[in-house]
Design a protein around this motif. Sequence first.
Motif, PDB file in Angstrom:
ATOM      1  N   PHE A  99       4.047  -7.652   4.890  1.00 23.34           N
ATOM      2  CA  PHE A  99       4.528  -6.272   4.837  1.00 23.34           C
ATOM      3  C   PHE A  99       4.550  -5.736   6.259  1.00 23.34           C
ATOM      4  N   ASP A 100       5.596  -4.979   6.600  1.00 23.46           N
ATOM      5  CA  ASP A 100       5.672  -4.397   7.941  1.00 23.46           C
ATOM      6  C   ASP A 100       4.957  -3.056   7.994  1.00 23.46           C
ATOM      7  N   LEU A 101       4.808  -2.449   6.818  1.00 28.62           N
ATOM      8  CA  LEU A 101       4.161  -1.131   6.769  1.00 28.62           C
ATOM      9  C   LEU A 101       3.510  -0.946   5.409  1.00 28.62           C
ATOM     10  N   ILE A 102       2.300  -0.384   5.413  1.00 34.99           N
ATOM     11  CA  ILE A 102       1.684   0.031   4.144  1.00 34.99           C
ATOM     12  C   ILE A 102       1.563   1.551   4.187  1.00 34.99           C
ATOM     13  N   ILE A 103       1.962   2.199   3.084  1.00 32.60           N
ATOM     14  CA  ILE A 103       1.774   3.638   2.944  1.00 32.60           C
ATOM     15  C   ILE A 103       0.830   3.849   1.768  1.00 32.60           C
ATOM     16  N   ILE A 104      -0.270   4.549   1.990  1.00 34.21           N
ATOM     17  CA  ILE A 104      -1.220   4.770   0.893  1.00 34.21           C
ATOM     18  C   ILE A 104      -1.386   6.266   0.660  1.00 34.21           C
ATOM     19  N   ASP A 105      -1.257   6.676  -0.591  1.00 34.93           N
ATOM     20  CA  ASP A 105      -1.588   8.053  -0.936  1.00 34.93           C
ATOM     21  C   ASP A 105      -3.110   8.146  -0.973  1.00 34.93           C
ATOM     22  N   ALA A 106      -3.664   8.818   0.031  1.00 34.60           N
ATOM     23  CA  ALA A 106      -5.120   8.848   0.185  1.00 34.60           C
ATOM     24  C   ALA A 106      -5.772   9.855  -0.752  1.00 34.60           C
ATOM     25  N   THR A 107      -4.969  10.663  -1.463  1.00 37.12           N
ATOM     26  CA  THR A 107      -5.533  11.711  -2.308  1.00 37.12           C
ATOM     27  C   THR A 107      -6.609  11.146  -3.232  1.00 37.12           C
ATOM     28  N   MET A 108      -6.310  10.042  -3.901  1.00 37.19           N
ATOM     29  CA  MET A 108      -7.318   9.413  -4.750  1.00 37.19           C
ATOM     30  C   MET A 108      -7.331   7.905  -4.512  1.00 37.19           C
ATOM     31  N   GLY A 109      -6.755   7.467  -3.421  1.00 34.14           N
ATOM     32  CA  GLY A 109      -6.492   6.037  -3.303  1.00 34.14           C
ATOM     33  C   GLY A 109      -7.323   5.287  -2.285  1.00 34.14           C
ATOM     34  N   SER A 110      -8.450   5.870  -1.822  1.00 32.39           N
ATOM     35  CA  SER A 110      -9.170   5.183  -0.745  1.00 32.39           C
ATOM     36  C   SER A 110      -9.775   3.850  -1.182  1.00 32.39           C
ATOM     37  N   CYS A 111      -9.972   3.661  -2.490  1.00 32.21           N
ATOM     38  CA  CYS A 111     -10.511   2.367  -2.927  1.00 32.21           C
ATOM     39  C   CYS A 111      -9.469   1.252  -2.784  1.00 32.21           C
ATOM     40  N   PHE A 112      -8.217   1.633  -2.486  1.00 32.15           N
ATOM     41  CA  PHE A 112      -7.178   0.619  -2.301  1.00 32.15           C
ATOM     42  C   PHE A 112      -7.000   0.224  -0.833  1.00 32.15           C
ATOM     43  N   TYR A 113      -7.817   0.813   0.040  1.00 32.58           N
ATOM     44  CA  TYR A 113      -7.707   0.476   1.467  1.00 32.58           C
ATOM     45  C   TYR A 113      -7.854  -1.027   1.746  1.00 32.58           C
ATOM     46  N   PRO A 114      -8.663  -1.768   0.973  1.00 29.87           N
ATOM     47  CA  PRO A 114      -8.771  -3.207   1.260  1.00 29.87           C
ATOM     48  C   PRO A 114      -7.434  -3.966   1.186  1.00 29.87           C
ATOM     49  N   LEU A 115      -6.398  -3.364   0.616  1.00 27.18           N
ATOM     50  CA  LEU A 115      -5.084  -4.021   0.638  1.00 27.18           C
ATOM     51  C   LEU A 115      -4.626  -4.228   2.083  1.00 27.18           C
ATOM     52  N   ILE A 116      -5.100  -3.353   2.983  1.00 25.35           N
ATOM     53  CA  ILE A 116      -4.759  -3.499   4.404  1.00 25.35           C
ATOM     54  C   ILE A 116      -5.288  -4.842   4.911  1.00 25.35           C
ATOM     55  N   HIS A 117      -6.511  -5.173   4.510  1.00 26.17           N
ATOM     56  CA  HIS A 117      -7.147  -6.437   4.897  1.00 26.17           C
ATOM     57  C   HIS A 117      -6.414  -7.606   4.249  1.00 26.17           C
ATOM     58  N   ARG A 118      -6.120  -7.453   2.959  1.00 26.77           N
ATOM     59  CA  ARG A 118      -5.463  -8.528   2.219  1.00 26.77           C
ATOM     60  C   ARG A 118      -4.114  -8.891   2.849  1.00 26.77           C
ATOM     61  N   PHE A 119      -3.384  -7.888   3.331  1.00 30.42           N
ATOM     62  CA  PHE A 119      -2.065  -8.177   3.901  1.00 30.42           C
ATOM     63  C   PHE A 119      -2.113  -8.214   5.428  1.00 30.42           C
ATOM     64  N   ASN A 120      -3.307  -8.486   5.930  1.00 32.19           N
ATOM     65  CA  ASN A 120      -3.463  -8.831   7.343  1.00 32.19           C
ATOM     66  C   ASN A 120      -3.100  -7.717   8.335  1.00 32.19           C
ATOM     67  N   TYR A 121      -3.536  -6.528   8.031  1.00 29.12           N
ATOM     68  CA  TYR A 121      -3.471  -5.392   8.973  1.00 29.12           C
ATOM     69  C   TYR A 121      -2.098  -5.074   9.552  1.00 29.12           C
ATOM     70  N   PRO A 122      -1.104  -4.827   8.686  1.00 29.35           N
ATOM     71  CA  PRO A 122       0.155  -4.307   9.233  1.00 29.35           C
ATOM     72  C   PRO A 122      -0.033  -2.834   9.612  1.00 29.35           C
ATOM     73  N   ALA A 123       0.969  -2.234  10.246  1.00 32.71           N
ATOM     74  CA  ALA A 123       0.932  -0.790  10.508  1.00 32.71           C
ATOM     75  C   ALA A 123       0.698  -0.088   9.174  1.00 32.71           C
ATOM     76  N   THR A 124      -0.191   0.914   9.168  1.00 31.09           N
ATOM     77  CA  THR A 124      -0.519   1.594   7.911  1.00 31.09           C
ATOM     78  C   THR A 124      -0.583   3.101   8.143  1.00 31.09           C
ATOM     79  N   ILE A 125       0.028   3.837   7.230  1.00 30.64           N
ATOM     80  CA  ILE A 125      -0.081   5.294   7.303  1.00 30.64           C
ATOM     81  C   ILE A 125      -0.531   5.828   5.940  1.00 30.64           C
ATOM     82  N   ALA A 126      -1.052   7.045   5.941  1.00 29.17           N
ATOM     83  CA  ALA A 126      -1.503   7.646   4.689  1.00 29.17           C
ATOM     84  C   ALA A 126      -0.670   8.893   4.400  1.00 29.17           C
TER      85      ALA A 126
END
Length: 512
Positions: A126-153
């Motif tokens: 993935f070139d970018l991950i966008i996470i809705d942080a409102t209730m989604g902080s438990c999904f942050y490990p997806l950043i690790h799983r997909f090897n730290y692409p650029a990520t915004i919330a």
Amino acid sequence: MLIFLIVVVVSAHHVKSGNILYVSVAPTRSHHIWNRVLAFGLANKGHNVTHLTHDRDEVKPVNYTQIYVEDAYKVAQHTLDWIKLSRSGILENIFGFVNMCDTICTVALKSRGLQQLLHYPREFKFDLIIIDATMGSCFYPLIHRFNYPATIAVTTLLLQTTIAYNFGYNLQPAYVPWYGLPYTTDMSLTQRWWNYLVTYMETAVKNLYHNKLDNESAKKVFGHDIPSVEKLERHISLLLANTDPVLDNPQGLVPNIIPVGGLHLEKKAKELPQDLETIVGGAKNGIVVFSLGSIVRADSLDKQLQKSLLEAFSYLNETIIWKFESEMEDLPENVVLRKWLPQSDILGHPNVKLFIGHAGSLSTQEAIYHGVPLVCLPFAMDQHVNAQNVAHRKLGISIDYKKITTDYMLENIREVLNNPIYSENVKKVSRRYRSRLNTPLERAIFWAEYAMEHDGAQFLSTRARDLPFYTVLGLDIFALFILACVIVYLATCKMITFVVRKFQNSVKLKTN
Ligand SMILES: *[C@@H]1O[C@H](CO)[C@@H](O)[C@H](O)[C@H]1NC(C)=O
Ligand SMILES: *[C@@H]1O[C@H](CO)[C@@H](O)[C@H](O)[C@H]1NC(C)=O
Ligand SMILES: *[C@@H]1O[C@H](CO)[C@@H](O)[C@H](O)[C@H]1NC(C)=O
Ligand SMILES: *[C@@H]1O[C@H](CO)[C@@H](O)[C@H](O)[C@H]1NC(C)=O
């Protein structure tokens, strides 16, 4: 030459299309509507968007794939009782929200949808991950799983200070009321005292308690060797927040927090479905829209309260469209029930004179955008600050739903309908909001592409993100300053005593 120029200009603005993972797991319909606008917008710009979400859409753009997180909707309906919440204290509200997030996370993390995503090939990029942080902080490990692409919330709940704080935002409780308190920007000393206390307390609860829950639940799914939630959050560079200085209380933002308030608002209201158009367009005395949004079920309100509302409505000349989730008997002639409303489109209809709602962030933005004055019935959380904001700026009135009687309701509705000040003010704010360089959606897409192009754009974060809070607030400097003052004071005292003694001694010597 001209062709060459055109090619240069076009290629300068061309952003290569990227593979984007969009994670939004706040299971309410309105949050999905907001996130969907951005996800669709990115797909329409030529990106390949994979959206992990609770909702299903029939009509989707090309190169847009939905992966469905099942079950969490049902859980969300049962974990948060808004009516109970409206009667409980601040602490119960704060912990109620955190525990709801945790319950939803537990269910969402077990979903087949997430498993499907985790089974993507290891080398899938993935070139970018966008996470809705409102209730989604438990999904942050997806950043690790997909090897730290650029990520915004992103956050749909205006600017949640607990989230913003970790992006380097300075808490501003001296003049920004905490969202769950019925305060305006003008606070008395006692109000400020509470505001400071609650604002800092909530941030502490987020960082000490909520993060711990996320840590625990994420480890069960992503494995025990994942980095902590805090570490992963630090990798997220930008926060696109659903706030706007014209719509909400203005506040100082840092460069990596981008205001995209009202992103979900359509440029122009779409045409209504035929049956609604007949009702709305045909109402000779205008329309009043009544909706408690997607989280407070109107049919869960006290029966006596429902009766008082209906009776108040029956005295009005306007037609009332009420978003009501089940059936009701003995309806007055001028009341129409609907289980779901294309709310923004109805509010955009010129025949609508008043919106009665729970002052949810998204619906308040819709009403103001379309220049419709409001009667607010806040229940809990951000609804309080929105309602106060509306009342303070005279865009409408805020009333306590617990006090509703037929007369009380009628009096307030008539005040907003008959006093032109509310309608004039709200139309003024609507015009101000629409005077802008670009739309919030264009801004959001620009910054998403910017993050993708510039490796996450971490350089926009202020140093505050990595400093302890006492350094950011200058408390250590204050402490040093006070210490210095104390030392100087003590030294001076000592010196004076010394000099006085010396003097007395010499006087004694002389008299002897
Ligand atoms: C969809 O993705 C393909 C492959 O990446 C690309 O060639 C095509 O232009 C995209 N379509 C749209 C409408 O963006
Ligand atoms: C686009 O996204 C879909 C869904 O995640 C994925 O299966 C597909 O491989 C992606 N396309 C490209 C060109 O990466
Ligand atoms: C989360 O877990 C990490 C270790 O994995 C730990 O360092 C961190 O303190 C935990 N966070 C909280 C708030 O407990
Ligand atoms: C409602 O309609 C009645 C009858 O047409 C009219 O007399 C009355 O003034 C109207 N009320 C308001 C508030 O417009």
